[in-house]
Design a protein around this motif. Sequence first.
Motif, PDB file in Angstrom:
ATOM      1  N   ARG A  81       6.187  18.094   0.342  1.00  0.00           N
ATOM      2  CA  ARG A  81       4.742  17.864   0.370  1.00  0.00           C
ATOM      3  C   ARG A  81       4.221  17.765   1.793  1.00  0.00           C
ATOM      4  O   ARG A  81       3.043  18.048   2.048  1.00  0.00           O
ATOM      5  CB  ARG A  81       4.379  16.607  -0.419  1.00  0.00           C
ATOM      6  CG  ARG A  81       4.935  15.305   0.144  1.00  0.00           C
ATOM      7  CD  ARG A  81       4.408  14.091  -0.608  1.00  0.00           C
ATOM      8  NE  ARG A  81       5.060  12.866  -0.177  1.00  0.00           N
ATOM      9  CZ  ARG A  81       6.147  12.354  -0.734  1.00  0.00           C
ATOM     10  NH1 ARG A  81       6.709  12.960  -1.760  1.00  0.00           N
ATOM     11  NH2 ARG A  81       6.682  11.235  -0.282  1.00  0.00           N
ATOM     12  N   GLU A 240      -0.559  11.827   6.638  1.00  0.00           N
ATOM     13  CA  GLU A 240      -0.241  11.955   5.219  1.00  0.00           C
ATOM     14  C   GLU A 240      -0.470  10.618   4.536  1.00  0.00           C
ATOM     15  O   GLU A 240      -0.166   9.556   5.087  1.00  0.00           O
ATOM     16  CB  GLU A 240       1.217  12.394   5.047  1.00  0.00           C
ATOM     17  CG  GLU A 240       1.617  12.597   3.595  1.00  0.00           C
ATOM     18  CD  GLU A 240       3.030  13.169   3.461  1.00  0.00           C
ATOM     19  OE1 GLU A 240       3.243  14.290   3.957  1.00  0.00           O
ATOM     20  OE2 GLU A 240       3.888  12.479   2.885  1.00  0.00           O
ATOM     21  N   THR A 241      -1.000  10.661   3.317  1.00  0.00           N
ATOM     22  CA  THR A 241      -1.230   9.450   2.539  1.00  0.00           C
ATOM     23  C   THR A 241      -1.100   9.824   1.070  1.00  0.00           C
ATOM     24  O   THR A 241      -0.674  10.930   0.743  1.00  0.00           O
ATOM     25  CB  THR A 241      -2.606   8.840   2.888  1.00  0.00           C
ATOM     26  OG1 THR A 241      -2.709   7.527   2.345  1.00  0.00           O
ATOM     27  CG2 THR A 241      -3.760   9.695   2.406  1.00  0.00           C
ATOM     28  N   SER A 242      -1.435   8.908   0.186  1.00  0.00           N
ATOM     29  CA  SER A 242      -1.389   9.223  -1.245  1.00  0.00           C
ATOM     30  C   SER A 242      -2.805   9.445  -1.755  1.00  0.00           C
ATOM     31  O   SER A 242      -3.785   9.057  -1.125  1.00  0.00           O
ATOM     32  CB  SER A 242      -0.734   8.075  -2.022  1.00  0.00           C
ATOM     33  OG  SER A 242      -1.585   6.933  -2.027  1.00  0.00           O
ATOM     34  N   ARG A 243      -2.886  10.065  -2.924  1.00  0.00           N
ATOM     35  CA  ARG A 243      -4.210  10.317  -3.507  1.00  0.00           C
ATOM     36  C   ARG A 243      -4.973   9.008  -3.706  1.00  0.00           C
ATOM     37  O   ARG A 243      -6.153   8.910  -3.393  1.00  0.00           O
ATOM     38  CB  ARG A 243      -4.055  11.050  -4.846  1.00  0.00           C
ATOM     39  CG  ARG A 243      -5.381  11.404  -5.499  1.00  0.00           C
ATOM     40  CD  ARG A 243      -5.187  11.773  -6.958  1.00  0.00           C
ATOM     41  NE  ARG A 243      -4.553  13.057  -7.143  1.00  0.00           N
ATOM     42  CZ  ARG A 243      -5.205  14.210  -7.287  1.00  0.00           C
ATOM     43  NH1 ARG A 243      -6.521  14.223  -7.227  1.00  0.00           N
ATOM     44  NH2 ARG A 243      -4.548  15.332  -7.489  1.00  0.00           N
ATOM     45  N   THR A 271      -1.569  14.806  -0.062  1.00  0.00           N
ATOM     46  CA  THR A 271      -2.874  14.367   0.411  1.00  0.00           C
ATOM     47  C   THR A 271      -2.781  14.065   1.898  1.00  0.00           C
ATOM     48  O   THR A 271      -1.849  13.392   2.331  1.00  0.00           O
ATOM     49  CB  THR A 271      -3.352  13.107  -0.340  1.00  0.00           C
ATOM     50  OG1 THR A 271      -3.369  13.363  -1.745  1.00  0.00           O
ATOM     51  CG2 THR A 271      -4.744  12.691   0.114  1.00  0.00           C
TER      52      THR A 271
END
Length: 281
Positions: A81, A240-243, A271
Amino acid sequence: MPVIHHLSPHETLTARLRAAGCVFAEDEARLLIDAAPTPAALEGMASRRVAGLPLEHILGWAEFCGLRVAVDTGVFVPRRRTEFLVREAAALLDAWRMVPGAGRPAPVVIDLCCGSGAVGAALAALAGPAELHCAIELHCADIDPTAVACARTNVLPLGGEVHEGDLYAALPAGLRGRVRLLAVNAPYVPSADIETMPQEARLHEPRACLDGGADGLEVQRRVAAGARQWLVPGGHVLIETSRRQAAQTAGIFRRHGLAARVLRSEELGATVVAGALVPSG
């Protein structure tokens, strides 16, 4: 008389890996067989994989953005990802190159919390050989000495530098105010969620590479707080992170004076939040 079907070594290993919970057992079996110089070596590698050691640590490399990136034991394994972070960073660099400005120096690119240096190595490879006008001035940084040593294996041959230290404290002071792009894959898993992660991550990768504090955003706050001092006007920081954390990450960027937007890849389940230092005037 019934026909007895003898399983091939690949089929036997695939079944063994599948029973151990390896989702991509067939592909992993092929990689292990190809990498093992002897049957005894293959048995040792297979046993370590069945015991939960990450495949990449056994092979000594991970495939990332078409590159074979060295990954030592105890170093964070680059995820597919994160290729989205590289893709978006490369697009920003390409857009900057399209702006007229003959004779401009190579853009300064930082891979912060670099781990194996996979992000920096991929960006350097995309930029082309160092002698070309489109090359980047690459610096990678990580607080973990093991990661720094691994990153040097991947980055030095591409003309980059790797520094050891805590976030911006690792960087040469001469880069302050000159950075065109900060690419950051900082830890963002909330502390309480670490125990829910797959065994190969929580047991075999450094916790500091995973644990982002109580809400997962502690390191992101530190990155955002220092970004303006290092970015050139018009420069970007991508993280980068999470939704589910993206709106909070974007809010953190905005509170530190950066224009923020959320980018999403459904294909990779990734994300990224992009923050820009908007030129004054």
